[in-house]
Enzyme design. Structure first.
Site, PDB file in Angstrom:
ATOM      1  N   ALA A 116       0.767  -1.254   0.000  1.00  0.00           N
ATOM      2  CA  ALA A 116       0.000   0.000   0.000  1.00  0.00           C
ATOM      3  C   ALA A 116       0.796   1.301   0.000  1.00  0.00           C
ATOM      4  O   ALA A 116       0.277   2.336  -0.394  1.00  0.00           O
ATOM      5  CB  ALA A 116      -0.956  -0.009   1.177  1.00  0.00           C
ATOM      6  N   LYS A 121      -3.295   4.574  -3.783  1.00  0.00           N
ATOM      7  CA  LYS A 121      -4.469   3.760  -4.130  1.00  0.00           C
ATOM      8  C   LYS A 121      -5.324   3.485  -2.898  1.00  0.00           C
ATOM      9  O   LYS A 121      -6.537   3.372  -2.999  1.00  0.00           O
ATOM     10  CB  LYS A 121      -4.026   2.481  -4.840  1.00  0.00           C
ATOM     11  CG  LYS A 121      -3.344   2.851  -6.148  1.00  0.00           C
ATOM     12  CD  LYS A 121      -2.940   1.697  -6.991  1.00  0.00           C
ATOM     13  CE  LYS A 121      -2.127   2.166  -8.186  1.00  0.00           C
ATOM     14  NZ  LYS A 121      -0.772   2.630  -7.845  1.00  0.00           N
ATOM     15  N   CYS A 237       3.807  -0.801 -12.742  1.00  0.00           N
ATOM     16  CA  CYS A 237       4.100   0.350 -13.610  1.00  0.00           C
ATOM     17  C   CYS A 237       5.323   0.006 -14.467  1.00  0.00           C
ATOM     18  O   CYS A 237       6.202   0.823 -14.651  1.00  0.00           O
ATOM     19  CB  CYS A 237       4.310   1.615 -12.786  1.00  0.00           C
ATOM     20  SG  CYS A 237       5.690   1.532 -11.646  1.00  0.00           S
TER      21      CYS A 237
HETATM   22  N1  SAM Z   1       0.016   0.996  -4.008  1.00  0.00           N
HETATM   23  C1  SAM Z   1       0.975   2.044  -3.704  1.00  0.00           C
HETATM   24  C2  SAM Z   1       0.363   3.381  -4.054  1.00  0.00           C
HETATM   25  O1  SAM Z   1      -0.565   3.453  -4.870  1.00  0.00           O
HETATM   26  O2  SAM Z   1       0.794   4.385  -3.462  1.00  0.00           O
HETATM   27  C3  SAM Z   1       2.296   1.808  -4.405  1.00  0.00           C
HETATM   28  C4  SAM Z   1       2.884   0.459  -4.084  1.00  0.00           C
HETATM   29  S1  SAM Z   1       4.528   0.197  -4.681  1.00  0.00           S
HETATM   30  C5  SAM Z   1       4.267  -0.057  -6.371  1.00  0.00           C
HETATM   31  C6  SAM Z   1       4.879  -1.399  -4.090  1.00  0.00           C
HETATM   32  C7  SAM Z   1       5.057  -1.497  -2.577  1.00  0.00           C
HETATM   33  O3  SAM Z   1       5.161  -2.874  -2.237  1.00  0.00           O
HETATM   34  C8  SAM Z   1       6.339  -0.847  -2.039  1.00  0.00           C
HETATM   35  O4  SAM Z   1       5.986   0.116  -1.080  1.00  0.00           O
HETATM   36  C9  SAM Z   1       7.117  -1.990  -1.411  1.00  0.00           C
HETATM   37  O5  SAM Z   1       7.795  -1.615  -0.230  1.00  0.00           O
HETATM   38  C10 SAM Z   1       6.009  -2.971  -1.100  1.00  0.00           C
HETATM   39  N2  SAM Z   1       6.435  -4.360  -0.929  1.00  0.00           N
HETATM   40  C11 SAM Z   1       7.574  -4.968  -1.314  1.00  0.00           C
HETATM   41  N3  SAM Z   1       7.578  -6.254  -0.921  1.00  0.00           N
HETATM   42  C12 SAM Z   1       6.422  -6.475  -0.254  1.00  0.00           C
HETATM   43  C13 SAM Z   1       5.865  -7.592   0.437  1.00  0.00           C
HETATM   44  N4  SAM Z   1       6.513  -8.755   0.500  1.00  0.00           N
HETATM   45  N5  SAM Z   1       4.659  -7.461   1.037  1.00  0.00           N
HETATM   46  C14 SAM Z   1       3.994  -6.273   0.974  1.00  0.00           C
HETATM   47  N6  SAM Z   1       4.484  -5.166   0.349  1.00  0.00           N
HETATM   48  C15 SAM Z   1       5.693  -5.279  -0.252  1.00  0.00           C
END
Ligand code: SAM
Length: 398
Positions: A116, A121, A237
């Site tokens: 998140a 989002k 993305c």
């Molecule tokens: N949904 C967010 C938004 O709209 O602002 C952007 C999310 S970003 C693309 C992906 C996120 O997934 C990062 O913050 C990252 O730290 C997190 N992430 C990485 N590995 C993860 C895991 N095993 N479980 C949950 N989140 C994870």
């Protein structure tokens, strides 16, 4: 941009579109197209935004009524602008706005945003829930979860909990629970870097495959937490097939007919004038065998959860349910003995046992006016300070 990305694009774009793709990226680098989303709590009109000095350049076609392109110069210091600081406006990439729309969130639903932070989002999901239902916003990274927490506090809704758990840990806590699940996965972010003319857009196949492993795991975790009949959106993305179509294919591989792909789409710089991204919409279907497996897992999970909840209930008096018009959340109102050494603010506890319970079990972290608490690694909820402590306990139908 160099060769690796060109090679990869050849697999997904018709050859004649490649030059168009690269010139569209150049245009986005030279003249970035910024976009914003207005909150549904106080949906500012185009006229009101203009009155605040924001110069709009048209609506985002897939975010009618709430997404606008704007001139960058008219919001020179977004982080400190009152509209942003007060949670009325969120600066968000236009293609990202489509993801939550495709999730089809409706008031009253239980929604999980598995990845998140920083919260774009999640704020949009809250806007769709309109205060009814519940959002679990999870972010595994302990630093990034602070930003997420601050962002969601600013957005102004209370029907949520912020967690910091790994996808696999969450899976056992919420088997088949959510009506909607968003897996906005960590990815190689090719489109993000391309629009900044950053060499990191040229990702190697090896790096992409590393992300793929993580993505496959997270998507599977998210799918297990989805109710039968529920909807999941997987998004990135990045352009690479490895991190998009192939990740989705692995879900089908593992869960077979239980995965119904409703749609798959991409946005492109040369077709849509945005940096671009990928999203897939999936529904969970009932399937023989698979269904009974899930049922068994799910029942086992529920019993375990129920036992834990009983443990909590024995120690803490539940005075009100359906607090703040939220039928699916417990409100615990604890009154009585104070525990000044545990929390410095005005927290009031029911009984000496409750005091003891919180003293022994809590392992959350304290932010400005909220406290996340985990109990034996299980999320208990989000404590909100006020006149005494109010907290959400997870939905009672778990
Ligand atoms: N949904 C967010 C938004 O709209 O602002 C952007 C999310 S970003 C693309 C992906 C996120 O997934 C990062 O913050 C990252 O730290 C997190 N992430 C990485 N590995 C993860 C895991 N095993 N479980 C949950 N989140 C994870």
């Amino acid at each position: 941009m160099k060769s690796a990305i060109q090679e990869r694009l050849r697999e997904i774009l018709p050859l004649e579109e490649l030059p168009l793709f690269f010139s569209a990226i150049e245009e986005l680098v030279a003249k970035p197209r910024k976009s914003l989303r207005v909150s549904s709590r106080n949906r500012l009109s185009a006229t009101e935004l203009s009155a605040h000095g924001v110069s709009l350049e048209g609506e985002v076609p897939w975010a009618k009524g709430f997404g606008h392109f704007f001139r960058k110069e008219s919001l020179p210091d977004p982080a400190h602008h009152p509209l942003i600081a007060s949670g009325l406006v969120y600066i968000q990439e236009a293609s990202a706005m489509e993801v939550v729309e495709m999730l089809d969130v409706r008031p009253g639903m239980h929604v999980l945003d598995l990845c998140a932070a920083p919260g774009g989002k999640s704020t949009q999901i809250l806007d769709r829930l309109l205060g009814q239902g519940f959002l679990v916003a999870n972010e595994v990274n302990r630093e990034r979860v602070k930003k997420l927490d601050a962002m969601l506090a600013r957005w102004g809704y209370l029907n949520l909990a912020v967690l910091s758990m790994d996808g696999a840990q969450m899976e056992s806590a919420f088997p088949q629970h959510f009506d909607r699940v968003l897996v906005d996965a960590p990815c190689s972010s090719e489109s993000f870097f391309a629009k900044r003319n950053d060499h990191r857009a040229d990702v190697s196949e090896r790096e992409s495959l590393q992300f793929q492993r993580l993505q496959i795991g997270l998507l599977s975790n998210g799918f297990q937490m989805l109710k039968e009949g529920g909807r999941l959106v997987y998004s990135t993305c990045t352009y690479s097939r490895l991190e998009n179509e192939e990740v989705l294919a692995s879900l089908v591989n593992v869960f077979g007919d239980a995965v119904k792909i409703l749609s798959e789409q991409r946005r492109w710089p040369h077709r849509d004038r945005v940096p671009g991204g990928y999203l897939a919409v999936v529904e969970k279907r009932l399937v023989n065998g698979f269904e009974s497996n899930l049922r068994l897992n799910s029942l086992a999970g529920r019993e375990e959860w129920a036992k834990k909840m009983d443990g909590i209930r024995e120690k803490v008096r539940v005075e009100a349910q359906g607090w703040n018009g939220e039928p699916n959340a417990y409100a615990l109102v604890m009154a009585g003995e104070k525990s000044p050494d545990l929390f410095s603010r005005d927290i009031v506890l029911t009984t000496p046992e409750a005091t003891e319970f919180l003293k022994r079990q809590w392992s959350g972290d304290q932010s400005k006016d909220r406290l996340r608490v985990l109990w034996n690694e299980f999320p208990i909820g989000l404590f909100q300070y006020g006149k005494g402590i109010r907290s959400y306990i997870f939905p009672q139908n778990l």
